[in-house]
Design a protein around this motif. Sequence first.
Motif, mmCIF file in Angstrom:
data_model
loop_
_atom_site.group_PDB
_atom_site.id
_atom_site.type_symbol
_atom_site.label_atom_id
_atom_site.label_comp_id
_atom_site.label_asym_id
_atom_site.label_seq_id
_atom_site.Cartn_x
_atom_site.Cartn_y
_atom_site.Cartn_z
ATOM 1 N N THR A 192 37.161 50.174 46.765
ATOM 2 C CA THR A 192 36.249 51.062 45.904
ATOM 3 C C THR A 192 35.529 50.209 44.901
ATOM 4 O O THR A 192 36.154 49.338 44.270
ATOM 5 N N LEU A 193 34.815 50.821 44.227
ATOM 6 C CA LEU A 193 34.207 50.226 43.047
ATOM 7 C C LEU A 193 35.244 50.497 41.822
ATOM 8 O O LEU A 193 35.291 49.462 40.997
ATOM 9 N N ASP A 194 35.517 51.576 42.007
ATOM 10 C CA ASP A 194 36.718 51.766 40.788
ATOM 11 C C ASP A 194 37.923 50.787 40.820
ATOM 12 O O ASP A 194 38.567 50.130 39.978
ATOM 13 N N GLU A 195 38.288 50.480 41.980
ATOM 14 C CA GLU A 195 39.212 49.229 42.002
ATOM 15 C C GLU A 195 38.706 47.875 41.861
ATOM 16 O O GLU A 195 39.301 46.986 41.116
ATOM 17 N N LYS A 196 37.181 47.780 42.136
ATOM 18 C CA LYS A 196 36.911 46.457 41.665
ATOM 19 C C LYS A 196 36.844 46.587 40.193
ATOM 20 O O LYS A 196 37.113 45.336 39.391
ATOM 21 N N ARG A 197 36.535 47.572 39.427
ATOM 22 C CA ARG A 197 36.153 47.685 37.994
ATOM 23 C C ARG A 197 37.809 47.307 37.435
ATOM 24 O O ARG A 197 37.776 46.301 36.315
ATOM 25 N N ALA A 198 38.758 48.001 37.832
ATOM 26 C CA ALA A 198 40.233 47.585 37.397
ATOM 27 C C ALA A 198 40.613 46.184 37.569
ATOM 28 O O ALA A 198 41.250 45.712 36.512
ATOM 29 N N ILE A 199 40.129 45.721 38.596
ATOM 30 C CA ILE A 199 40.638 44.283 38.957
ATOM 31 C C ILE A 199 39.812 43.502 37.879
ATOM 32 O O ILE A 199 40.302 42.423 37.222
ATOM 33 N N ASN A 200 38.450 43.511 37.632
ATOM 34 C CA ASN A 200 37.783 42.867 36.601
ATOM 35 C C ASN A 200 38.307 43.095 35.200
ATOM 36 O O ASN A 200 38.316 42.045 34.573
ATOM 37 N N GLN A 201 38.560 44.279 34.930
ATOM 38 C CA GLN A 201 39.395 44.449 33.525
ATOM 39 C C GLN A 201 40.500 43.675 33.545
ATOM 40 O O GLN A 201 40.816 43.237 32.530
ATOM 41 N N ALA A 202 41.454 43.702 34.406
ATOM 42 C CA ALA A 202 42.546 43.071 34.429
ATOM 43 C C ALA A 202 42.780 41.726 34.192
ATOM 44 O O ALA A 202 43.133 40.971 33.624
ATOM 45 N N LEU A 203 41.351 40.942 35.051
ATOM 46 C CA LEU A 203 41.487 39.609 34.826
ATOM 47 C C LEU A 203 40.634 39.219 33.182
ATOM 48 O O LEU A 203 41.148 38.217 32.841
ATOM 49 N N LEU A 204 40.084 39.982 32.776
ATOM 50 C CA LEU A 204 39.390 39.732 31.554
ATOM 51 C C LEU A 204 40.438 39.789 30.478
ATOM 52 O O LEU A 204 40.554 39.039 29.649
ATOM 53 N N LYS A 205 41.334 40.966 30.680
ATOM 54 C CA LYS A 205 42.496 40.975 29.823
ATOM 55 C C LYS A 205 43.369 39.979 29.789
ATOM 56 O O LYS A 205 43.937 39.600 28.791
ATOM 57 N N CYS A 206 43.780 39.435 31.039
ATOM 58 C CA CYS A 206 44.678 38.290 31.255
ATOM 59 C C CYS A 206 43.973 37.054 30.799
ATOM 60 O O CYS A 206 44.826 35.917 30.711
ATOM 61 N N GLY A 207 42.799 36.772 30.398
ATOM 62 C CA GLY A 207 42.251 35.534 30.292
ATOM 63 C C GLY A 207 41.903 34.624 31.189
ATOM 64 O O GLY A 207 41.801 33.446 30.907
ATOM 65 N N ALA A 208 41.664 35.359 32.441
ATOM 66 C CA ALA A 208 41.084 34.199 33.501
ATOM 67 C C ALA A 208 40.038 33.475 33.386
ATOM 68 O O ALA A 208 39.038 34.373 32.522
ATOM 69 N N ALA A 209 40.117 32.411 33.646
ATOM 70 C CA ALA A 209 38.737 31.496 33.449
ATOM 71 C C ALA A 209 37.537 32.138 34.608
ATOM 72 O O ALA A 209 37.983 32.815 35.446
ATOM 73 N N ILE A 210 36.273 31.820 34.154
ATOM 74 C CA ILE A 210 35.261 32.330 34.850
ATOM 75 C C ILE A 210 35.501 31.814 36.405
ATOM 76 O O ILE A 210 35.118 32.790 37.272
ATOM 77 N N ASP A 211 35.690 30.488 36.724
ATOM 78 C CA ASP A 211 35.840 30.170 38.026
ATOM 79 C C ASP A 211 36.819 31.136 38.885
ATOM 80 O O ASP A 211 36.797 31.457 39.963
ATOM 81 N N GLU A 212 38.045 31.451 37.972
ATOM 82 C CA GLU A 212 38.912 32.151 38.771
ATOM 83 C C GLU A 212 38.600 33.375 39.085
ATOM 84 O O GLU A 212 38.992 34.021 40.099
ATOM 85 N N MET A 213 37.764 34.278 38.109
ATOM 86 C CA MET A 213 37.267 35.372 37.990
ATOM 87 C C MET A 213 36.359 35.491 39.324
ATOM 88 O O MET A 213 36.290 36.529 40.312
#
Length: 190
Positions: A139-160
Amino acid sequence: MQDPRAFLRGLYDAAVARALPAQNTAAYLPAPPNGRTVVLGAGKAGGAMAAAIDALWPAGAPLSGLVVTRYEHVPPAYKARPGRIEVVEAAHPVPDAAGQRAAQRIAELTLGLGENDLVLCLISGGASALLTMPAPGITLDEKRAINQALLKCGAAIDEMNCVRKHLSAIKGGRLAARCAPAQVVTLLIS
């Protein structure tokens, strides 16, 4: 050198001006095809790229399409007088429903493309977040949550982007595959 600050500012302004799509796109445009030309794209520079293509493409040659850019990133002149390419806005870096609607519409524009058609795919920074079409079962909400988690953990853009590709129905070459048998020319600004 009398004014180093002014000199450096002049260098900076010249570099930025040279990087604008209106200044560097013409040399990379193919000739219009026998069929139609459809512009598909996403990114923070997507609006400026669409405006450049619209201005540079021959007036009598068919041109249409859809590009999604970040909110408040459509060039003011193009927003005031829209051209042949529709530019819509969506959220970045965490996707929203507007980005999902735009991605669905972009996917629909690939239907019926033929071998005499040309797809100009415009991609710039931010495209991965702006072009959001969740893979089946996500779902879009799941994608949003994953994006927020990636941003919060400091993932690099290539990892995201790697994660985003696997959660998408349109990324990872899937959009290009949908365009077959049309010729696809991708113009990128990084």
